[in-house]
Design a protein around this motif. Structure first.
Motif, PDB file in Angstrom:
ATOM      1  N   VAL A  13       5.896 -42.097 -44.343  1.00 23.30           N
ATOM      2  CA  VAL A  13       7.070 -41.453 -43.752  1.00 23.30           C
ATOM      3  C   VAL A  13       6.679 -40.291 -42.837  1.00 23.30           C
ATOM      4  O   VAL A  13       7.519 -39.741 -42.130  1.00 23.30           O
ATOM      5  CB  VAL A  13       8.053 -40.955 -44.834  1.00 23.30           C
ATOM      6  N   GLY A  14       5.397 -39.916 -42.858  1.00 22.67           N
ATOM      7  CA  GLY A  14       4.974 -38.810 -42.000  1.00 22.67           C
ATOM      8  C   GLY A  14       3.460 -38.689 -41.942  1.00 22.67           C
ATOM      9  O   GLY A  14       2.754 -39.049 -42.893  1.00 22.67           O
ATOM     10  N   GLU A  36       9.027 -32.967 -42.320  1.00 27.23           N
ATOM     11  CA  GLU A  36       9.099 -34.407 -42.597  1.00 27.23           C
ATOM     12  C   GLU A  36       9.586 -34.724 -44.008  1.00 27.23           C
ATOM     13  O   GLU A  36       9.892 -35.866 -44.313  1.00 27.23           O
ATOM     14  CB  GLU A  36       7.729 -35.037 -42.348  1.00 27.23           C
ATOM     15  N   PRO A  63       1.740 -35.536 -41.016  1.00 30.81           N
ATOM     16  CA  PRO A  63       1.747 -34.123 -40.621  1.00 30.81           C
ATOM     17  C   PRO A  63       0.349 -33.584 -40.343  1.00 30.81           C
ATOM     18  O   PRO A  63      -0.625 -33.993 -40.971  1.00 30.81           O
ATOM     19  CB  PRO A  63       2.364 -33.426 -41.835  1.00 30.81           C
ATOM     20  N   LYS A  65      12.397 -34.804 -45.881  1.00 27.68           N
ATOM     21  CA  LYS A  65      13.856 -34.748 -45.700  1.00 27.68           C
ATOM     22  C   LYS A  65      14.572 -34.910 -47.036  1.00 27.68           C
ATOM     23  O   LYS A  65      14.127 -35.544 -47.938  1.00 27.68           O
ATOM     24  CB  LYS A  65      14.288 -35.850 -44.740  1.00 27.68           C
ATOM     25  N   ILE A 113       4.390 -44.760 -38.946  1.00 30.51           N
ATOM     26  CA  ILE A 113       5.585 -44.510 -39.765  1.00 30.51           C
ATOM     27  C   ILE A 113       6.256 -45.843 -40.083  1.00 30.51           C
ATOM     28  O   ILE A 113       6.518 -46.655 -39.189  1.00 30.51           O
ATOM     29  CB  ILE A 113       6.576 -43.587 -39.022  1.00 30.51           C
ATOM     30  N   TYR A 150       8.214 -37.999 -52.933  1.00 29.71           N
ATOM     31  CA  TYR A 150       7.085 -38.253 -52.029  1.00 29.71           C
ATOM     32  C   TYR A 150       5.749 -38.165 -52.763  1.00 29.71           C
ATOM     33  O   TYR A 150       5.618 -37.498 -53.794  1.00 29.71           O
ATOM     34  CB  TYR A 150       7.065 -37.233 -50.890  1.00 29.71           C
ATOM     35  N   ASP A 176       6.428 -42.402 -49.094  1.00 31.35           N
ATOM     36  CA  ASP A 176       7.617 -42.550 -49.942  1.00 31.35           C
ATOM     37  C   ASP A 176       7.158 -43.056 -51.307  1.00 31.35           C
ATOM     38  O   ASP A 176       6.484 -44.088 -51.404  1.00 31.35           O
ATOM     39  CB  ASP A 176       8.597 -43.542 -49.309  1.00 31.35           C
ATOM     40  N   GLN A 235       4.851 -29.050 -40.147  1.00 33.28           N
ATOM     41  CA  GLN A 235       5.226 -30.430 -39.911  1.00 33.28           C
ATOM     42  C   GLN A 235       5.490 -31.152 -41.223  1.00 33.28           C
ATOM     43  O   GLN A 235       6.403 -31.971 -41.326  1.00 33.28           O
ATOM     44  CB  GLN A 235       4.131 -31.161 -39.124  1.00 33.28           C
ATOM     45  N   LEU A 236       4.701 -30.845 -42.239  1.00 32.68           N
ATOM     46  CA  LEU A 236       4.923 -31.455 -43.561  1.00 32.68           C
ATOM     47  C   LEU A 236       6.300 -31.102 -44.091  1.00 32.68           C
ATOM     48  O   LEU A 236       7.042 -31.963 -44.567  1.00 32.68           O
ATOM     49  CB  LEU A 236       3.832 -30.982 -44.533  1.00 32.68           C
TER      50      LEU A 236
END
Length: 478
Positions: free
Chosen positions: A464-465, A476, A467, A478, A340, A368, A457, A472-473
């Motif tokens: 940023v993740g 993440e 998953p 946000k 990350i 994203y 990003d 989880q995706l």
């Protein structure tokens, strides 16, 4: 002049001596099959040795009353196999499968088979002087009788409602005595028939002790503590059996029974791997390496990063003859690199206009970019796509994220499956990596299995993740 042999070479030579001696003694073996009771049949011999079942020899078609001869290369022996018949009862019938589990060592075999009655010894049988399968049949029958009595006594004691009574104490004493006698019998059978390949399977029948007066947790802990009792990790021939995989699966399942959360599961399975590898480490280096491979495959399938990291010290041990060294090292490098906050690896992407642009320069209004490696022939990928695509088609999701689905399909059967599958996934952007798992894209993202997702990003191209599933995706984003 004295020649100095490198230390690692000495270890490798010693470690391989057991398996090499087996291979050196072995010769190509013929399996002659006489078929009856059906019109015709295809015959396949599938090896159970290795990470997956695979066909090693086959005969396309044999008619009723005819004989087929299969030649098994010495490099595959000794081993366990599945002999499969795809038979047609009548000339016009559709093929129907039937299978028989057999052992092949160094003896040429002759089998009279009725595909419709493979388990009937009066209908399907080897020549009179056949050794390995005859011994296994005799052992299995005697073993069943002995274990049946132990099983009846164990079930009774496990369900008895007065564990403090004298009767219960007498019962547990009787069980423990019989269990010890049984284990001595297993050891004696193994020693008596040590020149036969099937004797290497006997050790997996060893029965560990039971904690009678403890809780269920106490019993599980005891089962773990004593699981490897009676196992000879110095005998490399056990790696040629199919039982070792099933035996290790049962060991891991004990830890699974104690898992209540994903985090706890990962922790317990990592602990299981550590304990098992440390036991195997004291034995033959081939078994030591096999154990590392076994847990790496398991950790990779569940994306257990703590487990994969646990394997790192063993890669520096020259006596650990793992076949997964390069894959594990690549995975560890990926864990360190794909973190990350780090910049996502770049790759080229072809636009609808035909122009090719770097992934980093892909223009989008979305917040994203999701890099998704998948395969149309992968069951886990299918399950993910069935959830991800409908979820993504919501207006707010497509505005927040662009999905770059990179297919790793590369064979003649996989590519058409991908072409068909992507027609149902119209909301995603698609690309097929020409070299599949060996492609530059997969290498840049250290992909060793699918599906793999990396959330990026869109403005900074920072990760940023990472998953592992849809839940989880979503968390993440946000």
């Amino acid at each position: 002049m004295n020649t100095i042999i490198p230390f690692k070479t000495v270890i490798l030579t010693t470690a391989l001596s057991g398996l090499v001696s087996l291979a050196a003694m072995a010769q190509d073996v013929s399996l002659k099959i006489h078929i009856s009771g059906v019109a015709k049949s295809k015959i396949s011999l599938l090896s159970l040795t290795g990470p997956s079942i695979k066909t090693v020899v086959e005969h396309p078609s044999i008619d009723k009353g005819q004989t087929a001869t299969l030649t098994i290369p010495k490099a595959l022996l000794p081993a366990e196999f599945v002999l499969r018949f795809d038979f047609q009862e009548l000339e016009s019938s559709n093929p129907y499968p039937a299978e028989k589990h057999i052992f092949i060592n160094d003896q040429n075999l002759e089998l009279w088979a009725k595909p419709k009655a493979l388990t009937n010894p009066d209908s399907t049988y080897f020549q009179k002087d056949e050794k390995e399968n005859t011994l296994m049949t005799r052992f299995s029958m005697e073993n069943f009788k002995k274990r049946e009595q132990l099983g009846l006594l164990q079930n009774f004691l496990m369900n008895y409602d007065q564990p403090t009574s004298k009767f219960f104490l007498l019962g547990t004493t009787e069980y423990d005595g019989r269990r010890e006698q049984y284990n001595k019998w297993i050891a004696a059978q193994t020693e008596q028939y040590k020149t036969s390949f099937v004797s290497n399977t006997f050790v997996f029948q060893h029965i560990p002790p039971i904690v009678w007066n403890g809780t269920e947790k106490d019993r599980l802990n005891s089962a773990i503590e004593h699981y490897f009792d009676g196992m000879n990790f110095k005998n490399p021939a056990i790696l040629k059996t199919n039982e070792i995989k099933e035996w290790m699966n049962k060991y891991v399942n004990i830890y699974g029974a104690m898992s209540t959360t994903v985090a706890l599961r990962d922790s317990l399975f990592t602990l299981a791997g550590k304990r098992a590898i440390e036991k195997a480490k004291l034995g033959n280096p081939q078994i030591y390496g096999w154990m590392v491979d076994y847990f790496y495959n398991g950790f990779e399938s569940f994306n257990m990063k703590p487990g994969i990291k646990m394997l790192e010290p063993y890669l520096n041990d020259p006596s650990c003859l793992t076949s997964k060294r390069q894959a594990i090292e690549q995975r560890l490098k990926g864990i360190e690199t794909l973190t990350i906050g780090s910049i996502a690896p770049d790759f080229s992407w072809k636009l609808g206009s035909g122009k090719t642009v770097p992934f980093h320069d892909f223009k989008t209004e979305a917040k994203y970019k999701l890099v998704l490696f998948w395969s149309a022939d992968c069951q886990h990928c299918k399950e993910l796509m069935e959830q991800l695509h409908p979820w993504y088609q919501g207006a707010e999701k497509t505005e927040m994220m662009d999905v770059f689905a990179i297919s790793l399909d590369e064979t003649e059967t996989e590519i058409p499956a991908w072409e068909k599958a992507k027609l149902k996934l119209t909301a995603f952007k698609h690309k097929r990596a020409e070299q599949g798992i060996r492609s530059p894209e997969a290498a840049a993202y250290f992909v060793l299995s699918t599906p793999t997702m990396v959330l990026v990003d869109a403005k900074t191209n920072k990760i940023v993740g990472l998953p592992e599933n849809l839940a989880q995706l979503e968390a993440e984003m946000k």
